[in-house]
Design an enzyme around this catalytic site. Structure first.
Site, PDB file in Angstrom:
ATOM      1  N   ASP A  13       0.809  -1.229   0.000  1.00 61.06           N
ATOM      2  CA  ASP A  13       0.000   0.000   0.000  1.00 61.06           C
ATOM      3  C   ASP A  13       0.838   1.274   0.000  1.00 61.06           C
ATOM      4  O   ASP A  13       0.428   2.304   0.540  1.00 61.06           O
ATOM      5  CB  ASP A  13      -0.964   0.012   1.208  1.00 61.06           C
ATOM      6  N   LYS A  16       1.641   2.150  -5.156  1.00 58.33           N
ATOM      7  CA  LYS A  16       2.136   1.589  -6.422  1.00 58.33           C
ATOM      8  C   LYS A  16       1.195   1.905  -7.586  1.00 58.33           C
ATOM      9  O   LYS A  16       1.633   2.296  -8.665  1.00 58.33           O
ATOM     10  CB  LYS A  16       2.304   0.061  -6.286  1.00 58.33           C
ATOM     11  N   GLY A  40      -4.761  -4.202  -3.731  1.00 58.68           N
ATOM     12  CA  GLY A  40      -5.721  -3.148  -4.049  1.00 58.68           C
ATOM     13  C   GLY A  40      -4.912  -1.935  -4.435  1.00 58.68           C
ATOM     14  O   GLY A  40      -4.259  -1.343  -3.592  1.00 58.68           O
ATOM     15  N   HIS A  41      -4.887  -1.608  -5.713  1.00 59.09           N
ATOM     16  CA  HIS A  41      -4.070  -0.502  -6.198  1.00 59.09           C
ATOM     17  C   HIS A  41      -4.989   0.651  -6.607  1.00 59.09           C
ATOM     18  O   HIS A  41      -5.807   0.505  -7.516  1.00 59.09           O
ATOM     19  CB  HIS A  41      -3.210  -0.962  -7.386  1.00 59.09           C
ATOM     20  N   GLN A 224       1.821  -6.039  -3.215  1.00 58.77           N
ATOM     21  CA  GLN A 224       2.285  -6.170  -1.830  1.00 58.77           C
ATOM     22  C   GLN A 224       3.601  -5.371  -1.658  1.00 58.77           C
ATOM     23  O   GLN A 224       3.776  -4.374  -2.332  1.00 58.77           O
ATOM     24  CB  GLN A 224       2.474  -7.639  -1.428  1.00 58.77           C
TER      25      GLN A 224
HETATM   26  P1  GDP Z   1      -0.864   0.339  -3.514  1.00 55.36           P
HETATM   27  O1  GDP Z   1      -1.449  -0.942  -3.036  1.00 55.36           O
HETATM   28  O2  GDP Z   1       0.618   0.404  -3.292  1.00 55.36           O
HETATM   29  O3  GDP Z   1      -1.238   0.690  -4.919  1.00 55.36           O
HETATM   30  O4  GDP Z   1      -1.468   1.484  -2.578  1.00 55.36           O
HETATM   31  P2  GDP Z   1      -3.023   1.613  -2.121  1.00 55.36           P
HETATM   32  O5  GDP Z   1      -3.807   2.131  -3.276  1.00 55.36           O
HETATM   33  O6  GDP Z   1      -3.488   0.389  -1.451  1.00 55.36           O
HETATM   34  O7  GDP Z   1      -2.885   2.682  -0.980  1.00 55.36           O
HETATM   35  C1  GDP Z   1      -2.362   3.950  -1.183  1.00 55.36           C
HETATM   36  C2  GDP Z   1      -3.438   4.984  -0.803  1.00 55.36           C
HETATM   37  O8  GDP Z   1      -2.860   6.255  -0.691  1.00 55.36           O
HETATM   38  C3  GDP Z   1      -4.521   5.138  -1.851  1.00 55.36           C
HETATM   39  O9  GDP Z   1      -5.716   5.488  -1.219  1.00 55.36           O
HETATM   40  C4  GDP Z   1      -4.002   6.272  -2.709  1.00 55.36           C
HETATM   41  O10 GDP Z   1      -5.046   6.970  -3.368  1.00 55.36           O
HETATM   42  C5  GDP Z   1      -3.364   7.131  -1.673  1.00 55.36           C
HETATM   43  N1  GDP Z   1      -2.188   7.902  -2.099  1.00 55.36           N
HETATM   44  C6  GDP Z   1      -1.200   7.572  -2.961  1.00 55.36           C
HETATM   45  N2  GDP Z   1      -0.245   8.519  -2.975  1.00 55.36           N
HETATM   46  C7  GDP Z   1      -0.630   9.467  -2.091  1.00 55.36           C
HETATM   47  C8  GDP Z   1      -0.059  10.689  -1.627  1.00 55.36           C
HETATM   48  O11 GDP Z   1       1.030  11.094  -2.024  1.00 55.36           O
HETATM   49  N3  GDP Z   1      -0.752  11.376  -0.671  1.00 55.36           N
HETATM   50  C9  GDP Z   1      -1.956  10.961  -0.201  1.00 55.36           C
HETATM   51  N4  GDP Z   1      -2.553  11.708   0.727  1.00 55.36           N
HETATM   52  N5  GDP Z   1      -2.520   9.804  -0.613  1.00 55.36           N
HETATM   53  C10 GDP Z   1      -1.868   9.078  -1.535  1.00 55.36           C
HETATM   54  P1  IMO Z   2      -1.029  -4.175  -2.240  1.00 53.61           P
HETATM   55  O1  IMO Z   2      -0.574  -4.712  -3.589  1.00 53.61           O
HETATM   56  C1  IMO Z   2      -0.963  -4.661   2.061  1.00 53.61           C
HETATM   57  C2  IMO Z   2      -1.130  -8.746   3.617  1.00 53.61           C
HETATM   58  C3  IMO Z   2      -2.388  -9.189   4.343  1.00 53.61           C
HETATM   59  C4  IMO Z   2      -1.779 -10.195   5.306  1.00 53.61           C
HETATM   60  C5  IMO Z   2      -0.689 -10.856   4.479  1.00 53.61           C
HETATM   61  C6  IMO Z   2      -1.090 -12.144   3.811  1.00 53.61           C
HETATM   62  O2  IMO Z   2      -2.307  -3.445  -2.288  1.00 53.61           O
HETATM   63  O3  IMO Z   2       0.087  -3.415  -1.603  1.00 53.61           O
HETATM   64  P2  IMO Z   2      -2.693 -12.836   1.831  1.00 53.61           P
HETATM   65  O4  IMO Z   2      -4.058 -12.378   1.435  1.00 53.61           O
HETATM   66  O5  IMO Z   2      -1.661 -12.566   0.795  1.00 53.61           O
HETATM   67  O6  IMO Z   2      -2.683 -14.242   2.309  1.00 53.61           O
HETATM   68  O7  IMO Z   2      -2.303 -11.957   3.115  1.00 53.61           O
HETATM   69  O8  IMO Z   2      -0.337  -9.908   3.481  1.00 53.61           O
HETATM   70  N1  IMO Z   2      -1.369  -8.212   2.262  1.00 53.61           N
HETATM   71  C7  IMO Z   2      -1.269  -6.920   1.940  1.00 53.61           C
HETATM   72  N2  IMO Z   2      -1.023  -5.837   2.710  1.00 53.61           N
HETATM   73  N3  IMO Z   2      -1.109  -4.520   0.733  1.00 53.61           N
HETATM   74  C8  IMO Z   2      -1.327  -5.590  -0.059  1.00 53.61           C
HETATM   75  O9  IMO Z   2      -1.320  -5.520  -1.402  1.00 53.61           O
HETATM   76  C9  IMO Z   2      -1.454  -6.861   0.545  1.00 53.61           C
HETATM   77  N4  IMO Z   2      -1.685  -8.112   0.083  1.00 53.61           N
HETATM   78  C10 IMO Z   2      -1.615  -8.920   1.144  1.00 53.61           C
HETATM   79  O10 IMO Z   2      -2.999  -8.121   5.010  1.00 53.61           O
HETATM   80  O11 IMO Z   2      -1.179  -9.521   6.378  1.00 53.61           O
HETATM   81 MG    MG Z   3      -2.988  -1.603  -1.768  1.00 56.06          MG
END
Ligand code: GDP
Ligand code: IMO
Ligand code: MG
Length: 423
Positions: A13, A16, A40-41, A224
Site C-alpha cells: 500500500d 504503487k 488493491g491498487h 504487496q
Molecule cells: P498500492 O497498493 O501500493 O497501490 O497502494 P493503495 O492504493 O493500497 O494505498 C495507497 C493509498 O494512498 C490510496 O488510497 C491512494 O489513493 C493514496 N495515495 C497515494 N499517494 C498518495 C499521496 O502522495 N498522498 C496521499 N494523501 N494519498 C496518496
Molecule cells: P497491495 O498490492 C498490504 C497482507 C495481508 C496479510 C498478508 C497475507 O495493495 O500493496 P494474503 O491475502 O496474501 O494471504 O495476506 O499480506 N497483504 C497486503 N497488505 N497490501 C497488499 O497488497 C497486501 N496483500 C496482502 O494483510 O497480512
Molecule cells: Mg494496496
C-alpha cells in the site's frame, strides 16, 4: 531494451497503483508479475477514483498494453467484476484490446478461499490476517504441482481437472469441520471463466521478450511489498509470492540481465495491514492521527492499517534485496503539521544495537531507536515543482537519501495523478 520494475519497499500500500499510472505514458507495456486480488491498487484522476485488484495500473493510459503475468494468481470472479466495473465507467479493456493474460497464470478456485478461511480460523491469535482471497492455498497448489492454470480453460477436460482439484480440497476441508456451501460461488466461477474467454491468452514469456526484442519499454508492476515477500519478509506473516525484483524475473519470464531501473516506492511513514511484527508501530494517538490523516484503510478489505514512523533498517534491507536504483516517496502531505517526525535508524535487538533487519523479528521483537527530525507545516497538496518543496521537507528527503544511498526521483503529495513531482 530492459524491463524496469516498480515495487513496494514496505508492507504494501505504498501507492504503487498511483505511480504506475503516472509512469505508464513512458511505457509500451505494464505487466503485473505476482500476487493476486489480495492487492488493491488505487488511482485517481479527473476526480475519479479506481481500485484495481488484478488488472495492471497502466489500463487507463490509451497507448499502453497490459499483461497479467504468469506469476499472478487470478480469481476469475474478481477479474470479471473488475472488467465489468471499468466498462460501466467508460473504460473497456476487453473491447479496446488493452489486456492480455499469460496462460501460465494460476487460477484461484472457490475452494481455495474456503481453505484460506479454514486455515486462518484454526490459527486463532497467531493468524496471518490474510485477505482471505485464497492466495496462500493457490500458490501451495502451484508449487505442489496440483494447480490449474488459466491456459487450461481451453482444454476439453478442464471441468474434470477442476473436479479433481476440488475433491482434493474437500478432503482437506473435512478435517477442519463443516464445509460451507459453495454452489453459488461455483456457478459464478464458471460464468466468469466463460466471460474471460474474451480476453486473449498469450505465452507471457514470449510476449514480454518480443516487446524487448522490438526495443519497446516494459514496466513490471509489483504487488504487496518487500516485507511481505515469502522468503525475505516477516515470515510467516507474509504473502505467498516473491514480491521482490527476483519475482519479476520468474513472474514474467525475463532474464535477470534484462532488468533495468528498479523503482522502489515507500511512504513518508510506514503502515501495515494484517498480523505480524511491525517494529515502528505507534499503538497510540500519533498512530491514530496518521491513520486518520492518511485515510489508512485497506483498499481491498477496508481494514484499518496499522501506522508508524519510517523504518530505515527495513528500507535499507528492501533496497539491498531489490537492487533499487531510484525511489518514490508518497504521502509526504500526510506529515504536514507534525512538529517533529521520527525515523527509526537502528533496533535494540537482544541487548545489542543493530542497523540491519535480523532473521527473526517475531519471537524477538526489535525495539526501534529513533532520530527526531523537524517537521513542516506547509500544505503540500498544491505543489507541483521541486522549487516549491518546503525546506524542512527537502531536509527530510536529503536525510533519507543520505541514509539509504539512493535518490528520491519522485515525490507524491496527494492521491491524484497530478499531485506528483519529478525531483
Ligand atoms: P498500492 O497498493 O501500493 O497501490 O497502494 P493503495 O492504493 O493500497 O494505498 C495507497 C493509498 O494512498 C490510496 O488510497 C491512494 O489513493 C493514496 N495515495 C497515494 N499517494 C498518495 C499521496 O502522495 N498522498 C496521499 N494523501 N494519498 C496518496
Ligand atoms: P497491495 O498490492 C498490504 C497482507 C495481508 C496479510 C498478508 C497475507 O495493495 O500493496 P494474503 O491475502 O496474501 O494471504 O495476506 O499480506 N497483504 C497486503 N497488505 N497490501 C497488499 O497488497 C497486501 N496483500 C496482502 O494483510 O497480512
Ligand atoms: Mg494496496
Amino acid at each position: 531494451m530492459a524491463v524496469d520494475v516498480l515495487l513496494g519497499l514496505q508492507w504494501g500500500d505504498e501507492g504503487k497503483g498511483k505511480i504506475v499510472d503516472v509512469l505508464s505514458p513512458d511505457y509500451d507495456l505494464i505487466a503485473r508479475f505476482q500476487g493476486g486480488p489480495n492487492a488493491g491498487h488505487t488511482l485517481e484522476f479527473n476526480n475519479q477514483k479506481f481500485v484495481l485488484n488484478t488488472i495492471p495500473s497502466g489500463i487507463f493510459n490509451p497507448k499502453t498494453m497490459n499483461l497479467i503475468g504468469n506469476g499472478v494468481v487470478i480469481d476469475p470472479i474478481i477479474l470479471k467484476r473488475e472488467l465489468e466495473g471499468l466498462k460501466a465507467r467508460g473504460f473497456d479493456p476487453v473491447a479496446d484490446q488493452k489486456l492480455v493474460i499469460a496462460r501460465r497464470a494460476h487460477l484461484i478456485l472457490p475452494t481455495h478461499q474456503l481453505l484460506d478461511a479454514a486455515s486462518e480460523s484454526k490459527m486463532g491469535v497467531g493468524k496471518i490476517g490474510s485477505t482471505l482471497k485464497g492466495i496462500g492455498p493457490t500458490y501451495m497448489d502451484k508449487t505442489g504441482r496440483n494447480g490449474l492454470r488459466i491456459g487450461d480453460i481451453q482444454l476439453k477436460d478442464f471441468k474434470e481437472r477442476y473436479e479433481k482439484l476440488v475433491n482434493k480440497h474437500l478432503s482437506i476441508l473435512a478435517h477442519y469441520g463443516e464445509i460451507p456451501d459453495f454452489t453459488e460461488k461455483e456457478s459464478a466461477f464458471f460464468e466468469a471463466i466463460d466471460y474471460l474467454r474474451n480476453v486473449p491468452l498469450v505465452d507471457g514469456e514470449h510476449y514480454v521478450n518480443q516487446y524487448l526484442a522490438k526495443g519497446k519499454k516494459v514496466l513490471a508492476e509489483g504487488a504487496q511489498g518487500t516485507m511481505l515477500d515469502v522468503d525475505f519478509g516477516s515470515y510467516p506473516f507474509v504473502t505467498s509470492s516473491n514480491t521482490t525484483t527476483a519475482g519479476a524475473c520468474t513472474g514474467l519470464g525475463i532474464a535477470p540481465k534484462n532488468i533495468g531501473k528498479v523503482i522502489g516506492i515507500f511512504k513518508a511513514y510506514c503502515t501495515r495491514v494484517g498480523g505480524g511484527p511491525f517494529p515502528t508501530e505507534l499503538d497510540n494517538e500519533v498512530g491514530e492521527n496518521l491513520r486518520a490523516l492518511g485515510h489508512e484503510f485497506g483498499a481491498t478489505t477496508g481494514r484499518p492499517r496499522r501506522c508508524g514512523w519510517i523504518d530505515l533498517p527495513a528500507l535499507k534491507y528492501a533496497i539491498m534485496l531489490n537492487g533499487v536504483t531510484e525511489m518514490v516517496m508518497t504521502k509526504a502531505d500526510v506529515l504536514s503539521g507534525f512538529e517533529t517526525i521520527y525515523a527509526c535508524t537502528h533496533y535494540m535487538y537482544n541487548g545489542e544495537q543493530i542497523d540491519y533487519m535480523p532473521y527473526d523479528i517475531n519471537a524477538i521483537r526489535p525495539e526501534p531507536v529513533y532520530e527526531s527530525i523537524p517537521g513542516w507545516n506547509e500544505d503540500l497538496t498544491g505543489i507541483r515543482k521541486p522549487e516549491e518543496v518546503p525546506a524542512k521537507l527537502q531536509d527530510y528527503i536529503n536525510y533519507l537519501e543520505k541514509h539509504l544511498g539512493v535518490p528520491v526521483r519522485y515525490l507524491s503529495v496527494g492521491p491524484d495523478r497530478e499531485q506528483t513531482l519529478v525531483m
